[in-house]
Design an enzyme around this catalytic site. Structure first.
Site, PDB file in Angstrom:
ATOM      1  N   HIS A   9      48.035  60.389  79.338  1.00 27.89           N
ATOM      2  CA  HIS A   9      47.551  59.700  80.688  1.00 27.89           C
ATOM      3  C   HIS A   9      48.395  58.644  80.986  1.00 27.89           C
ATOM      4  O   HIS A   9      49.072  58.029  80.161  1.00 27.89           O
ATOM      5  CB  HIS A   9      46.090  59.282  80.279  1.00 27.89           C
ATOM      6  CG  HIS A   9      46.164  58.287  79.047  1.00 27.89           C
ATOM      7  ND1 HIS A   9      46.436  56.694  79.318  1.00 27.89           N
ATOM      8  CD2 HIS A   9      45.850  58.384  77.726  1.00 27.89           C
ATOM      9  CE1 HIS A   9      46.279  56.307  78.005  1.00 27.89           C
ATOM     10  NE2 HIS A   9      46.157  57.222  77.229  1.00 27.89           N
ATOM     11  N   ARG A  60      40.342  58.413  81.274  1.00 28.39           N
ATOM     12  CA  ARG A  60      41.919  58.191  81.634  1.00 28.39           C
ATOM     13  C   ARG A  60      42.813  59.419  81.574  1.00 28.39           C
ATOM     14  O   ARG A  60      43.865  59.671  82.560  1.00 28.39           O
ATOM     15  CB  ARG A  60      42.644  57.154  80.456  1.00 28.39           C
ATOM     16  CG  ARG A  60      42.375  57.583  79.086  1.00 28.39           C
ATOM     17  CD  ARG A  60      42.688  56.126  78.300  1.00 28.39           C
ATOM     18  NE  ARG A  60      42.718  56.439  76.789  1.00 28.39           N
ATOM     19  CZ  ARG A  60      41.836  56.387  75.826  1.00 28.39           C
ATOM     20  NH1 ARG A  60      40.350  56.424  76.447  1.00 28.39           N
ATOM     21  NH2 ARG A  60      41.917  56.670  74.646  1.00 28.39           N
ATOM     22  N   GLU A  87      41.678  61.112  72.245  1.00 28.38           N
ATOM     23  CA  GLU A  87      42.534  60.194  71.677  1.00 28.38           C
ATOM     24  C   GLU A  87      41.859  60.057  70.223  1.00 28.38           C
ATOM     25  O   GLU A  87      40.850  60.540  69.739  1.00 28.38           O
ATOM     26  CB  GLU A  87      42.465  58.767  72.170  1.00 28.38           C
ATOM     27  CG  GLU A  87      43.561  57.713  71.607  1.00 28.38           C
ATOM     28  CD  GLU A  87      44.840  58.129  71.323  1.00 28.38           C
ATOM     29  OE1 GLU A  87      45.138  59.128  70.358  1.00 28.38           O
ATOM     30  OE2 GLU A  87      45.681  57.662  71.990  1.00 28.38           O
ATOM     31  N   HIS A 182      46.260  62.320  75.404  1.00 27.40           N
ATOM     32  CA  HIS A 182      46.300  61.005  74.710  1.00 27.40           C
ATOM     33  C   HIS A 182      47.462  60.874  73.781  1.00 27.40           C
ATOM     34  O   HIS A 182      48.149  61.924  73.242  1.00 27.40           O
ATOM     35  CB  HIS A 182      44.989  60.672  74.149  1.00 27.40           C
ATOM     36  CG  HIS A 182      43.905  60.758  74.988  1.00 27.40           C
ATOM     37  ND1 HIS A 182      43.251  59.736  75.768  1.00 27.40           N
ATOM     38  CD2 HIS A 182      43.184  61.918  75.361  1.00 27.40           C
ATOM     39  CE1 HIS A 182      42.373  60.097  76.459  1.00 27.40           C
ATOM     40  NE2 HIS A 182      42.248  61.566  76.303  1.00 27.40           N
TER      41      HIS A 182
HETATM   42  O1  LIG Z   1      44.870  52.495  71.387  1.00 31.14           O
HETATM   43  C1  LIG Z   1      45.013  53.782  71.458  1.00 31.14           C
HETATM   44  O2  LIG Z   1      44.062  54.573  71.575  1.00 31.14           O
HETATM   45  C2  LIG Z   1      46.196  54.178  71.446  1.00 31.14           C
HETATM   46  C3  LIG Z   1      46.862  54.771  72.639  1.00 31.14           C
HETATM   47  O3  LIG Z   1      46.758  54.012  73.625  1.00 31.14           O
HETATM   48  O4  LIG Z   1      47.322  53.380  70.932  1.00 31.14           O
HETATM   49  P1  LIG Z   1      48.166  53.701  69.754  1.00 31.14           P
HETATM   50  O5  LIG Z   1      49.593  53.711  70.493  1.00 31.14           O
HETATM   51  O6  LIG Z   1      48.339  51.949  69.088  1.00 31.14           O
HETATM   52  O7  LIG Z   1      47.947  54.779  68.937  1.00 31.14           O
END
Ligand SMILES: O=C(O)[C@@H](CO)OP(=O)(O)O
Length: 249
Positions: A9, A60, A87, A182
């Site tokens: 996203h 998102r 995610e 994600h």
């Molecule tokens: O906060 C989150 O859900 C992920 C993606 O934005 O972050 P990170 O890159 O720290 O895994």
């Protein structure tokens, strides 16, 4: 040969605020919308066509797919939403600032929480107002299927069954798939497709809104892989994602 396109996203409001997001359903920023539309422009310019799209149940990724398809004039394509593409659940870190956490616990601990394969962040309690267990979009799942935290290994354990049961058969049948997801659900899939070790996946960061194109052989093994667009800009965007977990100087 088959083509599979993965798309993280565009920038979300909590990417901008540098907050751990996980299953929290936050919107795109104007920059995120632009990134999604740019992704559509790149795909269209290179003549990509799709038969079927997959995304998560988080807006998102859903909006990113819609903006991308709108730019390609392909809003009529079928879209399948799957919670397994969500995610990674960030547990009790959801909503907290990544740099603040690095200030408090150190960069190394935050790197473990963000990128290690099998160490999950501290869990939410089921009573925590941030817990998603009463969210109607998950009403078809058992209580245990709605996580209180996840490490990447847990995310792999839900993404891979979706790959084997739905995505791979669709690709084998000749469908050209676009998957908007994600950072960490994509890392789960990339780890599997590229055969990346548990240790090396720590160094893999996925930039926002840049199409990742796989060419797969008949056994769905990758024979080529590339991000669309300027290679230096892609590398800089991935490095910026990696740096989000560092304490402010
Ligand atoms: O906060 C989150 O859900 C992920 C993606 O934005 O972050 P990170 O890159 O720290 O895994």
């Amino acid at each position: 040969m088959h083509t599979l396109v993965l798309l993280r996203h565009g920038e979300s409001t909590w990417n901008l605020e540098n907050r751990f997001t996980g299953w929290t359903d936050v919107d795109l920023t104007p920059t995120g919308v632009t990134q999604a539309r740019d992704a559509g422009r790149l795909l269209k310019a290179e003549g990509f066509e799709f038969d079927l799209c997959y995304t998560s149940v988080l807006k998102r990724a859903i909006w990113t797919l819609w903006h991308c398809l709108d730019t390609m004039d392909r809003t009529w394509l079928p879209v399948v939403n799957r919670w397994q593409l969500n995610e990674r659940h960030y547990g009790a870190l959801q909503g907290l600032n990544k740099a603040d956490m690095a200030q408090q616990y150190g960069d190394a601990q935050v790197l473990v929480w963000r990128r290690s394969y099998d160490t999950p962040p501290p869990p939410l309690t089921a009573e925590d107002p941030r817990c998603e267990r009463s969210d109607p979009r998950y009403s078809g799942l058992s209580t245990e299927q709605v996580p209180l935290t996840e490490c990447l290994k847990d995310t792999v354990a839900r993404v891979l069954p979706l790959w084997h049961e739905e995505l791979a058969p669709q690709i084998r049948s000749g469908k050209r798939l676009l998957v908007a997801a994600h950072g960490n659900s994509m890392r789960a899939l990339v780890k599997y497709l590229d055969g990346i070790s548990d240790a090396d996946i720590v160094g893999v960061n996925i930039p926002n809104g840049i199409p990742l194109v796989y060419t797969l052989d008949v056994d769905l093994k990758p024979v080529a892989k590339r991000y669309l667009g300027d290679a230096e800009a892609v590398a800089a965007a991935a490095a910026a994602v990696a740096a989000q977990g560092q304490a402010r100087p």
